[in-house]
Design an enzyme around this catalytic site. Structure first.
Site, PDB file in Angstrom:
ATOM      1  N   HIS A  14       0.877  -1.208   0.000  1.00 36.61           N
ATOM      2  CA  HIS A  14       0.000   0.000   0.000  1.00 36.61           C
ATOM      3  C   HIS A  14       0.895   1.233   0.000  1.00 36.61           C
ATOM      4  O   HIS A  14       1.479   1.595   1.011  1.00 36.61           O
ATOM      5  CB  HIS A  14      -0.900  -0.002   1.247  1.00 36.61           C
ATOM      6  CG  HIS A  14      -1.861   1.152   1.293  1.00 36.61           C
ATOM      7  ND1 HIS A  14      -3.213   0.982   1.545  1.00 36.61           N
ATOM      8  CD2 HIS A  14      -1.698   2.490   1.135  1.00 36.61           C
ATOM      9  CE1 HIS A  14      -3.811   2.159   1.541  1.00 36.61           C
ATOM     10  NE2 HIS A  14      -2.909   3.097   1.302  1.00 36.61           N
ATOM     11  N   HIS A  16       1.611   5.366  -1.697  1.00 32.80           N
ATOM     12  CA  HIS A  16       1.226   6.546  -2.484  1.00 32.80           C
ATOM     13  C   HIS A  16       2.483   7.132  -3.112  1.00 32.80           C
ATOM     14  O   HIS A  16       3.379   7.592  -2.392  1.00 32.80           O
ATOM     15  CB  HIS A  16       0.551   7.591  -1.586  1.00 32.80           C
ATOM     16  CG  HIS A  16      -0.714   7.084  -0.971  1.00 32.80           C
ATOM     17  ND1 HIS A  16      -1.942   7.214  -1.580  1.00 32.80           N
ATOM     18  CD2 HIS A  16      -0.932   6.394   0.171  1.00 32.80           C
ATOM     19  CE1 HIS A  16      -2.874   6.644  -0.819  1.00 32.80           C
ATOM     20  NE2 HIS A  16      -2.291   6.138   0.242  1.00 32.80           N
ATOM     21  N   ARG A  18       2.404   9.617  -5.541  1.00 31.54           N
ATOM     22  CA  ARG A  18       2.216  11.021  -5.945  1.00 31.54           C
ATOM     23  C   ARG A  18       2.566  11.266  -7.412  1.00 31.54           C
ATOM     24  O   ARG A  18       2.716  10.334  -8.197  1.00 31.54           O
ATOM     25  CB  ARG A  18       2.991  11.978  -5.025  1.00 31.54           C
ATOM     26  CG  ARG A  18       2.732  11.790  -3.529  1.00 31.54           C
ATOM     27  CD  ARG A  18       1.275  11.946  -3.175  1.00 31.54           C
ATOM     28  NE  ARG A  18       1.089  12.067  -1.726  1.00 31.54           N
ATOM     29  CZ  ARG A  18      -0.002  11.667  -1.096  1.00 31.54           C
ATOM     30  NH1 ARG A  18      -1.006  11.093  -1.742  1.00 31.54           N
ATOM     31  NH2 ARG A  18      -0.126  11.844   0.201  1.00 31.54           N
ATOM     32  N   LYS A  96      -9.602   0.116  -5.847  1.00 30.24           N
ATOM     33  CA  LYS A  96      -9.596   0.712  -4.511  1.00 30.24           C
ATOM     34  C   LYS A  96     -10.896   1.441  -4.246  1.00 30.24           C
ATOM     35  O   LYS A  96     -11.324   2.279  -5.037  1.00 30.24           O
ATOM     36  CB  LYS A  96      -8.420   1.696  -4.404  1.00 30.24           C
ATOM     37  CG  LYS A  96      -8.322   2.441  -3.082  1.00 30.24           C
ATOM     38  CD  LYS A  96      -7.746   1.577  -1.980  1.00 30.24           C
ATOM     39  CE  LYS A  96      -7.869   2.252  -0.626  1.00 30.24           C
ATOM     40  NZ  LYS A  96      -6.635   2.894  -0.196  1.00 30.24           N
ATOM     41  N   HIS A 133     -10.337   1.464   1.899  1.00 30.33           N
ATOM     42  CA  HIS A 133     -10.037   2.388   2.992  1.00 30.33           C
ATOM     43  C   HIS A 133     -11.235   2.304   3.928  1.00 30.33           C
ATOM     44  O   HIS A 133     -12.284   2.898   3.668  1.00 30.33           O
ATOM     45  CB  HIS A 133      -9.852   3.820   2.481  1.00 30.33           C
ATOM     46  CG  HIS A 133      -9.532   4.778   3.577  1.00 30.33           C
ATOM     47  ND1 HIS A 133      -8.308   5.391   3.696  1.00 30.33           N
ATOM     48  CD2 HIS A 133     -10.268   5.221   4.637  1.00 30.33           C
ATOM     49  CE1 HIS A 133      -8.301   6.165   4.774  1.00 30.33           C
ATOM     50  NE2 HIS A 133      -9.489   6.075   5.357  1.00 30.33           N
ATOM     51  N   HIS A 168      -4.608  -0.632   6.017  1.00 26.84           N
ATOM     52  CA  HIS A 168      -4.049   0.103   7.175  1.00 26.84           C
ATOM     53  C   HIS A 168      -4.890  -0.016   8.451  1.00 26.84           C
ATOM     54  O   HIS A 168      -5.449   0.966   8.941  1.00 26.84           O
ATOM     55  CB  HIS A 168      -3.782   1.580   6.841  1.00 26.84           C
ATOM     56  CG  HIS A 168      -4.794   2.262   5.961  1.00 26.84           C
ATOM     57  ND1 HIS A 168      -6.124   2.333   6.266  1.00 26.84           N
ATOM     58  CD2 HIS A 168      -4.666   2.894   4.765  1.00 26.84           C
ATOM     59  CE1 HIS A 168      -6.756   2.986   5.311  1.00 26.84           C
ATOM     60  NE2 HIS A 168      -5.907   3.339   4.380  1.00 26.84           N
ATOM     61  N   ASP A 241       1.389   2.502   3.536  1.00 29.97           N
ATOM     62  CA  ASP A 241       0.557   3.703   3.399  1.00 29.97           C
ATOM     63  C   ASP A 241       1.414   4.962   3.476  1.00 29.97           C
ATOM     64  O   ASP A 241       0.974   5.999   3.965  1.00 29.97           O
ATOM     65  CB  ASP A 241      -0.579   3.735   4.425  1.00 29.97           C
ATOM     66  CG  ASP A 241      -1.604   4.817   4.106  1.00 29.97           C
ATOM     67  OD1 ASP A 241      -1.686   5.230   2.932  1.00 29.97           O
ATOM     68  OD2 ASP A 241      -2.319   5.253   5.029  1.00 29.97           O
TER      69      ASP A 241
HETATM   70  C1  NCD Z   1      -3.386   9.171   2.208  1.00 31.02           C
HETATM   71  C2  NCD Z   1      -2.930  10.245   1.209  1.00 31.02           C
HETATM   72  O1  NCD Z   1      -2.472  11.309   1.653  1.00 31.02           O
HETATM   73  O2  NCD Z   1      -2.996  10.004   0.003  1.00 31.02           O
HETATM   74  N1  NCD Z   1      -3.495   9.773   3.512  1.00 31.02           N
HETATM   75  C3  NCD Z   1      -3.448   9.151   4.716  1.00 31.02           C
HETATM   76  O3  NCD Z   1      -3.627   9.819   5.725  1.00 31.02           O
HETATM   77  N2  NCD Z   1      -3.195   7.870   4.822  1.00 31.02           N
HETATM   78  C4  NCD Z   1      -4.645   8.554   1.745  1.00 31.02           C
HETATM   79  C5  NCD Z   1      -5.068   7.341   2.531  1.00 31.02           C
HETATM   80  O4  NCD Z   1      -4.544   6.247   2.330  1.00 31.02           O
HETATM   81  O5  NCD Z   1      -5.924   7.487   3.404  1.00 31.02           O
HETATM   82 ZN    ZN Z   2      -3.257   5.069   1.656  1.00 27.98          ZN
END
Ligand code: NCD
Ligand code: ZN
Length: 334
Positions: A14, A16, A18, A96, A133, A168, A241
């Protein structure tokens, strides 16, 4: 001689990554420690067409050819079976589900699973994984995850062949919940939910850099998450995450949720597992159970860690990472 461990190179289930300038930073930091990662689709615009998925994957690949991005798409209300098929054909392994308003870039999310019945049926037929989520956005913040169990259970019952991931996990009640469901249901656990409690967010001066969704909870929750990670159950595996936001955005008076953990999550996990006498459990948790659940191969390549302190920087590329400024007792072997 320095203590050393060699494990299969980890998989982050998991992540991100960007866009734009930040993509370069996140891919560099993830590829240093991880062989592959499940890439989240909450970009702007979201990854919800085959063209966007292919372009994003190509961009990641051009930055780190040895790193395997496991691609996802973002489910949207009314998504058709043929749209899901097109995402699978483009290479997505998972869809997702973001409840609308639950987290960063989720305003276009789903308010009830009834809005995506056709898509979920197609995902089940195609063998795609449903990643969720799990938070009910209108509930009290510390109960949001628990209050989502009912929706999760309803989806699980309606699609008896669908593989599902409870992302998460932050609440000890969710550990019991995931454990009680069939083997086609698993849960990811992050480094920050294993290490932090709400005291690290609001116990002293309010710290926006430890603020994330779902919010880290109490010591009993953190301890239950640790026990699940040490349990040797293949239903629980690592998903960082890791979700960076610039320091300026975090310290703005309206901090976005998200913790940047990629650069030190692996040594932080080695330190925790060692302190708790569970170092032998680390490899399955961080490198094996996740890929197996997704039908992927764990990496053949090894990652060698040595017992040597490294200092986590206060800021990296304009982002304050998890455990900034602290030392961690393990380092990557050069
Ligand atoms: C994540 C994000 O900033 O993209 N933020 C977070 O607090 N975990 C999105 C997510 O997975 O909830
Ligand atoms: Zn996330």
């Amino acid at each position: 001689m320095e203590k050393m461990i060699a494990i299969r190179k980890p998989s982050d289930m998991h992540l991100h990554l960007r866009q734009g300038a930040m993509l370069k930073t996140t891919v560099r930091d993830a590829a240093a420690w991880f062989a592959q990662a499940v890439v989240m689709p909450n970009t702007l615009p979201p990854i919800n067409t085959p063209e966007r998925l292919a372009a994003y994957r190509d961009e990641i690949f051009s930055l780190a050819p040895g790193f395997k991005p496991v691609m996802s798409f973002k489910l949207y209300p009314g998504m058709s079976a043929s749209a899901v098929k097109a995402m699978a054909k483009a290479g997505a392994l998972l869809g997702k589900l973001y409840p609308a308003g639950a987290t960063t870039n989720s305003e276009d999310g789903v308010t009830s699973w009834h809005q995506i019945k056709e898509a979920l049926g197609a995902m089940s037929d195609l063998g795609l994984v449903l990643s969720i989520h799990c938070e009910k956005p209108d509930a009290f913040v510390l109960d949001r995850e628990y209050k989502y169990h009912r929706e999760f259970a309803a989806i699980c019952k309606a699609y008896p062949d669908l593989r599902m991931v409870f992302e998460h996990i932050s609440d000890r009640r969710s550990i019991e919940f995931v454990a009680s469901l069939p083997d086609r249901v698993a849960g990811t656990i992050t480094a920050h939910h294993l290490l932090l409690t709400l005291d690290d967010v609001i116990g002293a001066n309010m710290n926006p850099h430890t603020f994330c969704k779902p919010v880290v909870k109490g010591p009993k929750d953190r301890d239950a998450l640790q026990q699940a990670a040490f349990s040797g159950s293949s239903k629980f595996f690592f998903g960082s995450d890791s979700a960076p936001h610039l320091k300026t955005k975090k310290e703005s008076g309206a901090a976005a949720g998200g913790i940047y953990s990629s650069p030190y999550a692996v040594p932080l996990m080695a330190e925790l597992f060692e302190q708790q006498g569970q170092l032998k459990k680390l490899e399955n948790f961080i490198s094996v159970f996740g890929p197996k659940f997704y039908g992927l191969k764990p990496a053949k390549e090894k990652l060698v860690l040595i017992k040597k302190e490294s200092t986590i920087p206060a800021v990296t590329d304009g982002i304050v990472p998890l455990c900034a400024g602290k030392t961690v007792s393990w380092s990557i072997k050069a």
